[in-house]
Motif scaffolding. Structure first.
Motif, PDB file in Angstrom:
ATOM      1  N   TYR A   8     138.044  13.766  78.579  1.00 49.96           N
ATOM      2  CA  TYR A   8     138.903  13.582  77.416  1.00 49.96           C
ATOM      3  C   TYR A   8     138.157  13.022  76.212  1.00 49.96           C
ATOM      4  CZ  TYR A   8     142.626  15.065  80.387  1.00 49.96           C
ATOM      5  OH  TYR A   8     143.406  15.839  81.215  1.00 49.96           O
ATOM      6  N   VAL A   9     137.052  12.334  76.453  1.00 54.11           N
ATOM      7  CA  VAL A   9     136.155  12.001  75.348  1.00 54.11           C
ATOM      8  C   VAL A   9     135.657  13.283  74.708  1.00 54.11           C
ATOM      9  CG1 VAL A   9     133.843  11.130  74.810  1.00 54.11           C
ATOM     10  CG2 VAL A   9     135.439   9.701  76.069  1.00 54.11           C
ATOM     11  N   GLY A  10     135.296  14.261  75.539  1.00 55.32           N
ATOM     12  CA  GLY A  10     134.881  15.550  75.016  1.00 55.32           C
ATOM     13  C   GLY A  10     135.972  16.207  74.192  1.00 55.32           C
ATOM     14  N   ALA A  11     137.211  16.117  74.667  1.00 50.87           N
ATOM     15  CA  ALA A  11     138.327  16.729  73.945  1.00 50.87           C
ATOM     16  C   ALA A  11     138.511  16.109  72.569  1.00 50.87           C
ATOM     17  CB  ALA A  11     139.610  16.594  74.771  1.00 50.87           C
ATOM     18  N   VAL A  12     138.476  14.795  72.509  1.00 52.12           N
ATOM     19  CA  VAL A  12     138.722  14.141  71.221  1.00 52.12           C
ATOM     20  C   VAL A  12     137.537  14.324  70.275  1.00 52.12           C
ATOM     21  CG1 VAL A  12     137.848  11.795  71.657  1.00 52.12           C
ATOM     22  CG2 VAL A  12     139.865  12.113  70.224  1.00 52.12           C
ATOM     23  N   LEU A  13     136.321  14.419  70.806  1.00 50.85           N
ATOM     24  CA  LEU A  13     135.185  14.721  69.934  1.00 50.85           C
ATOM     25  C   LEU A  13     135.340  16.106  69.315  1.00 50.85           C
ATOM     26  CD1 LEU A  13     132.053  13.330  71.831  1.00 50.85           C
ATOM     27  CD2 LEU A  13     133.016  12.519  69.670  1.00 50.85           C
ATOM     28  N   CYS A  14     135.815  17.071  70.102  1.00 48.22           N
ATOM     29  CA  CYS A  14     136.061  18.410  69.563  1.00 48.22           C
ATOM     30  C   CYS A  14     137.133  18.372  68.478  1.00 48.22           C
ATOM     31  CB  CYS A  14     136.469  19.367  70.678  1.00 48.22           C
ATOM     32  SG  CYS A  14     135.140  19.811  71.820  1.00 48.22           S
ATOM     33  N   PRO A 112     118.522   9.692  84.003  1.00 51.05           N
ATOM     34  CA  PRO A 112     117.936  10.171  82.750  1.00 51.05           C
ATOM     35  C   PRO A 112     118.835  11.111  81.950  1.00 51.05           C
ATOM     36  CG  PRO A 112     116.324  10.259  84.515  1.00 51.05           C
ATOM     37  CD  PRO A 112     117.647   9.966  85.160  1.00 51.05           C
ATOM     38  N   VAL A 113     119.652  11.902  82.629  1.00 48.56           N
ATOM     39  CA  VAL A 113     120.532  12.824  81.911  1.00 48.56           C
ATOM     40  C   VAL A 113     121.493  12.042  81.031  1.00 48.56           C
ATOM     41  CG1 VAL A 113     122.360  14.534  82.131  1.00 48.56           C
ATOM     42  CG2 VAL A 113     120.352  14.676  83.604  1.00 48.56           C
ATOM     43  N   PHE A 114     122.134  11.029  81.604  1.00 50.99           N
ATOM     44  CA  PHE A 114     123.056  10.247  80.789  1.00 50.99           C
ATOM     45  C   PHE A 114     122.320   9.349  79.803  1.00 50.99           C
ATOM     46  CE2 PHE A 114     126.761  11.685  82.992  1.00 50.99           C
ATOM     47  CZ  PHE A 114     127.767  11.500  82.057  1.00 50.99           C
ATOM     48  N   GLY A 115     121.057   9.052  80.078  1.00 43.95           N
ATOM     49  CA  GLY A 115     120.261   8.378  79.072  1.00 43.95           C
ATOM     50  C   GLY A 115     120.163   9.224  77.815  1.00 43.95           C
ATOM     51  N   MET A 116     119.873  10.502  77.988  1.00 41.33           N
ATOM     52  CA  MET A 116     119.794  11.411  76.857  1.00 41.33           C
ATOM     53  C   MET A 116     121.160  11.594  76.192  1.00 41.33           C
ATOM     54  SD  MET A 116     116.728  12.226  76.342  1.00 41.33           S
ATOM     55  CE  MET A 116     115.112  12.424  77.098  1.00 41.33           C
ATOM     56  N   ILE A 117     122.202  11.635  77.002  1.00 41.50           N
ATOM     57  CA  ILE A 117     123.550  11.770  76.443  1.00 41.50           C
ATOM     58  C   ILE A 117     123.894  10.571  75.568  1.00 41.50           C
ATOM     59  CG2 ILE A 117     126.001  11.735  77.065  1.00 41.50           C
ATOM     60  CD1 ILE A 117     125.327  13.616  79.374  1.00 41.50           C
ATOM     61  N   GLY A 151     131.157  17.393  72.041  1.00 42.08           N
ATOM     62  CA  GLY A 151     132.398  17.381  72.810  1.00 42.08           C
ATOM     63  C   GLY A 151     132.304  18.269  74.030  1.00 42.08           C
ATOM     64  N   VAL A 152     131.600  19.381  73.864  1.00 44.01           N
ATOM     65  CA  VAL A 152     131.396  20.313  74.982  1.00 44.01           C
ATOM     66  C   VAL A 152     130.202  19.895  75.836  1.00 44.01           C
ATOM     67  CG1 VAL A 152     130.890  22.698  75.609  1.00 44.01           C
ATOM     68  CG2 VAL A 152     132.422  22.214  73.683  1.00 44.01           C
ATOM     69  N   ALA A 153     129.045  19.661  75.178  1.00 42.08           N
ATOM     70  CA  ALA A 153     127.789  19.458  75.903  1.00 42.08           C
ATOM     71  C   ALA A 153     127.686  18.106  76.598  1.00 42.08           C
ATOM     72  CB  ALA A 153     126.610  19.626  74.948  1.00 42.08           C
ATOM     73  N   THR A 154     128.308  17.060  76.013  1.00 46.60           N
ATOM     74  CA  THR A 154     128.222  15.728  76.622  1.00 46.60           C
ATOM     75  C   THR A 154     129.553  15.250  77.176  1.00 46.60           C
ATOM     76  OG1 THR A 154     128.691  14.473  74.579  1.00 46.60           O
ATOM     77  CG2 THR A 154     126.415  15.158  74.968  1.00 46.60           C
ATOM     78  N   GLY A 155     130.594  16.049  76.986  1.00 48.17           N
ATOM     79  CA  GLY A 155     131.908  15.686  77.500  1.00 48.17           C
ATOM     80  C   GLY A 155     132.372  16.632  78.587  1.00 48.17           C
ATOM     81  N   ALA A 156     132.780  17.822  78.186  1.00 51.85           N
ATOM     82  CA  ALA A 156     133.379  18.768  79.133  1.00 51.85           C
ATOM     83  C   ALA A 156     132.405  19.205  80.224  1.00 51.85           C
ATOM     84  CB  ALA A 156     133.912  19.982  78.372  1.00 51.85           C
ATOM     85  N   VAL A 157     131.184  19.603  79.840  1.00 49.18           N
ATOM     86  CA  VAL A 157     130.246  20.140  80.832  1.00 49.18           C
ATOM     87  C   VAL A 157     129.874  19.109  81.888  1.00 49.18           C
ATOM     88  CG1 VAL A 157     127.937  21.073  81.194  1.00 49.18           C
ATOM     89  CG2 VAL A 157     129.364  21.956  79.329  1.00 49.18           C
ATOM     90  N   PRO A 158     129.354  17.913  81.520  1.00 50.70           N
ATOM     91  CA  PRO A 158     129.023  16.943  82.571  1.00 50.70           C
ATOM     92  C   PRO A 158     130.248  16.462  83.342  1.00 50.70           C
ATOM     93  CG  PRO A 158     128.732  15.967  80.403  1.00 50.70           C
ATOM     94  CD  PRO A 158     128.947  17.415  80.196  1.00 50.70           C
ATOM     95  N   ALA A 159     131.413  16.416  82.675  1.00 46.55           N
ATOM     96  CA  ALA A 159     132.629  15.995  83.378  1.00 46.55           C
ATOM     97  C   ALA A 159     132.960  16.954  84.513  1.00 46.55           C
ATOM     98  CB  ALA A 159     133.801  15.906  82.395  1.00 46.55           C
ATOM     99  N   PHE A 160     132.909  18.248  84.243  1.00 37.12           N
ATOM    100  CA  PHE A 160     133.215  19.216  85.292  1.00 37.12           C
ATOM    101  C   PHE A 160     132.136  19.241  86.371  1.00 37.12           C
ATOM    102  CE2 PHE A 160     136.210  21.221  82.200  1.00 37.12           C
ATOM    103  CZ  PHE A 160     137.328  21.193  83.016  1.00 37.12           C
TER     104      PHE A 160
END
Length: 215
Positions: A8-14, A112-117, A151-160
């Motif tokens: 939902y962070v991804g959703a609101v960023l979008c 490291p992935v979330f470090g970059m995020i 919103g997509v790259a750091t929210g929806a994609v890693p969330a799923f």
């Protein structure tokens, strides 16, 4: 950050990215900011109460408040018509904290992935600071595109990926994530510059000025 909250962070960023691009009026985006902002304050509070003083749990929950307070602030500005300077300076605070959280992902959490995020979120909130606090209106569409991409790259994609058990992290994955996020930053800059110039280009802001309300 929990996978559900991240989605939902991804959703609101979008939503807020589209608002900056002039496609959604600020008041129309206020509801999503209220919903997600409230969720990102209530849920981490519950986590802290149930943490039993575990430092790892407390660290994981603490960053959620940065998002929660940001989105509630956005909703407040949208609904009251308040100017964006206060939100802009708060965004600078969030950007600095995001850098620290990114470093901790590498040194303490070993993700490291979330470090970059987190570093990409720091860059986004820095753009919000420049736009809202310092009045760099030329950055509005760059910021809008970058928010939409993240919103997509750091929210929806890693969330799923987290929800389905497919998430993987490590130095190789972190490097790939860093390259992708850097490319999105550059593409957003290019799109922001192109879409903001030339005859027939979209308006820089909807009726309720995003500069006063948007993150």
């Amino acid at each position: 950050m929990s996978s559900v909250g991240l989605l939902y962070v991804g959703a609101v960023l979008c939503i807020n990215g589209l608002m900056l691009l002039g496609l959604i009026p600020a008041k129309a985006a206020a509801a999503m900011n209220l919903f997600v902002g409230g969720m990102q304050v209530v849920f981490p509070t519950i986590i802290l109460v149930q943490s039993g003083g575990d430092p790892a749990i407390i660290l994981g929950a603490s960053g959620l408040f940065l998002f929660g307070f940001t989105y509630l602030y956005v909703a407040w500005n949208a609904l009251t018509g308040a100017s964006g300077e206060g939100l802009g300076w708060f965004s600078l605070f969030v950007a600095c904290c995001a850098v620290v959280y990114g470093i901790l992902q590498f040194t303490t959490v070993h993700d490291p992935v979330f470090g970059m995020i987190w570093f990409s979120w720091a860059a986004l909130w820095l753009l919000f600071f420049l736009l809202l606090a310092l009045g760099k209106d030329s950055l509005d569409r760059w910021t809008g595109w970058f928010a939409l991409f993240l919103g997509v790259a750091t929210g929806a994609v890693p969330a799923f990926l987290l929800l389905t058990g497919a998430y993987r992290t490590g130095m190789t994955e972190g490097l790939i994530a860093g390259v992708i996020l850097a490319v999105l930053f550059v593409v957003a800059a290019v799109l922001g510059r192109r879409s903001g110039t030339g005859p027939g280009s979209a308006p820089a802001a909807p009726a309720e000025t995003p500069r006063a309300t948007t993150v």
